[in-house]
Design an enzyme around this catalytic site. Structure first.
Site, mmCIF file in Angstrom:
data_model
loop_
_atom_site.group_PDB
_atom_site.id
_atom_site.type_symbol
_atom_site.label_atom_id
_atom_site.label_comp_id
_atom_site.label_asym_id
_atom_site.label_seq_id
_atom_site.Cartn_x
_atom_site.Cartn_y
_atom_site.Cartn_z
ATOM 1 N N ASP A 191 -20.284 -11.220 -67.887
ATOM 2 C CA ASP A 191 -21.255 -12.147 -68.481
ATOM 3 C C ASP A 191 -22.528 -11.357 -68.758
ATOM 4 O O ASP A 191 -23.224 -10.925 -67.830
ATOM 5 C CB ASP A 191 -21.535 -13.312 -67.532
ATOM 6 C CG ASP A 191 -22.552 -14.283 -68.119
ATOM 7 O OD1 ASP A 191 -22.233 -14.942 -69.121
ATOM 8 O OD2 ASP A 191 -23.672 -14.359 -67.571
ATOM 9 N N GLU A 275 -17.702 -12.073 -73.792
ATOM 10 C CA GLU A 275 -17.938 -13.264 -74.598
ATOM 11 C C GLU A 275 -18.474 -12.838 -75.961
ATOM 12 O O GLU A 275 -19.279 -11.908 -76.067
ATOM 13 C CB GLU A 275 -18.937 -14.190 -73.912
ATOM 14 C CG GLU A 275 -19.061 -15.549 -74.584
ATOM 15 C CD GLU A 275 -19.989 -16.477 -73.810
ATOM 16 O OE1 GLU A 275 -20.078 -17.659 -74.161
ATOM 17 O OE2 GLU A 275 -20.619 -15.985 -72.849
ATOM 18 N N ASP A 356 -24.387 -17.002 -63.419
ATOM 19 C CA ASP A 356 -23.826 -15.845 -64.113
ATOM 20 C C ASP A 356 -22.486 -15.423 -63.515
ATOM 21 O O ASP A 356 -21.561 -15.070 -64.252
ATOM 22 C CB ASP A 356 -24.813 -14.675 -64.059
ATOM 23 C CG ASP A 356 -26.122 -15.001 -64.768
ATOM 24 O OD1 ASP A 356 -26.086 -15.822 -65.705
ATOM 25 O OD2 ASP A 356 -27.162 -14.436 -64.383
#
Length: 414
Positions: A191, A275, A356
């Site tokens: 992340d 991501e 996170d």
């Protein structure tokens, strides 16, 4: 696969003048060819063939008094500029037709002589490597190279670059074989953020180095000194070089850090999942300076290139995945959470989460589901293929392959 190896070069004052002449002639040929193609399209929507165009803007132009100085530089460099124009048009038409799936590419534009970064490419006919380690460039001479490592194979082309800080580089394109690493079982989800650069699904945290923020005072002082110099003066030119060198140090440190961090992640994990962040959109918000300083796009590109070379996998999950709203234990999706909310408790199972760390674990699960459900093709008819790591690092002879993204079927409870 093709890779680029870049080295600093140290041309003599006379060679710097010859390189400046070559940069300028290549730019003029590019602009003349672009003007000829635009004019032909305006008149009857025709396209001038590359051979006819080369004869007009190079061979015939040398015989005219206005372009006689084109004969002072290597014809190989001039022909390379025409190949660059062809590539620019190919990218434009591929973008318009939908074959190029990345951001829309516009029509080629004229090059300016005021551009601080200059470059010219030589093919095999325009350069050679001497036995003493010097780089011989056509009509320029033997240039000293700072060799930091040997080339793995004979280069097919070399691009000479002058950056805004006045440094010269030689970028060689070489063909290498892939070097697969020993397979490991570890996989990790990442992340990316600003407070911490990356939070891994195994609990490790990578701090944000903030290279630009740390150098702001030095950059501010250099920019203030530049603003006080009279325009057009020699002192202003010197001050501009100092500003460019300060920015170059920041960019070099950031690039080196991205390579080192990506190498560690690829070496320790068989698969890495990220991501698909909308970096261009985030770069237009109030966090623009921090987003640019983080260089998430560079980090992802370097990670994919290194993984493709050593046989690792890089998966990119959809940007619409609610990773910050989904519980990594029971997969219940909660509501939106402001950025200041760093910890939260799931309303379904009551588990407390770090924002996170939980997001990285959700990204890991989503990436593993996509990889297992669709390792080489669509899950069902009409479904898109998952994003795969690029097979090669982009170079002179490799072209970007169209990639598709999308939400895949088979992700449990997400």
């Amino acid at each position: 696969m093709y890779l680029r190896y870049s080295f600093r070069i140290e041309p003599t004052p006379g060679q710097c003048i010859a390189l400046a002449r070559t940069f300028g002639c290549a730019r003029v040929v590019y602009n003349d060819a672009l003007a000829a193609r635009k004019s032909a399209y305006t008149v009857d929507k025709s396209r001038i063939a590359t051979g006819v165009l080369a004869r007009r803007v190079i061979t015939e132009a040398k015989r005219t008094p206005e372009r006689a100085w084109l004969a002072d530089v290597s014809v190989d460099a001039l022909q390379s500029s025409l190949r660059d124009l062809d590539a620019a048009y190919e990218n434009f038409f591929a973008s318009v037709s939908g074959k190029r799936r990345s951001r829309r590419v516009g029509l080629p534009r004229f090059k300016s002589k005021r551009e601080m970064r200059q470059s010219v490419r030589f093919s095999k006919n325009g350069f050679r490597l001497r036995d003493n380690g010097r780089l011989n460039l056509a009509k320029i001479g033997d240039v000293r190279v700072r060799w930091s490592r040997p080339l793995p194979s004979a280069p097919s082309s070399v691009t000479v670059i002058k950056d805004p800080s006045g440094r010269y580089f030689a970028s060689f394109v070489v063909q290498v074989e892939s070097e697969p690493l020993v397979p490991v079982t570890a996989e990790v989800g990442i992340d990316l953020g600003l407070t911490h650069y990356a939070v891994l699904s195994d609990g490790k945290v990578i701090d944000n180095p903030r290279f630009l923020r740390r150098a702001e005072r030095r950059l501010r002082k250099a920019q203030q000194a530049l603003s006080r110099k009279a325009k057009g003066s020699a002192n202003r030119a010197k001050a501009r070089i100092r500003v460019a060198r300060a920015h170059a140090r920041v960019a070099d440190a950031r690039r080196n850090w991205c390579h080192q961090s990506a190498s560690r992640l690829v070496r320790d994990n068989q698969a890495v999942y990220l991501e698909d962040l909308a970096v261009s959109g985030l770069a237009r918000t109030r966090m623009a300076k921090s987003v640019h300083d983080a260089a998430w796009g560079m980090f992802r590109r370097v990670l994919e290139d290194k993984a493709a070379r050593v046989g690792r996998h890089v998966g990119v999950v959809s940007r619409w995945l609610p990773s910050s709203q989904t519980c990594s234990v029971c997969w219940a999706v909660g509501g939106k959470k402001p950025l200041q909310v760093r910890t939260w408790r799931c309303s379904g199972c009551g588990t407390g989460h770090d924002r996170d760390l939980n997001a990285s674990r959700v990204i890991l699960a989503a990436g593993q589901a996509e990889r297992l459900n669709a390792p080489g093709g669509p899950v069902s008819p009409g479904a898109e293929k998952p994003l795969q790591a690029r097979p090669v690092e982009w170079g002179t002879h490799s072209k970007p392959q169209p990639v598709t993204t999308g939400r895949q079927a088979g992700i449990p409870l997400l």
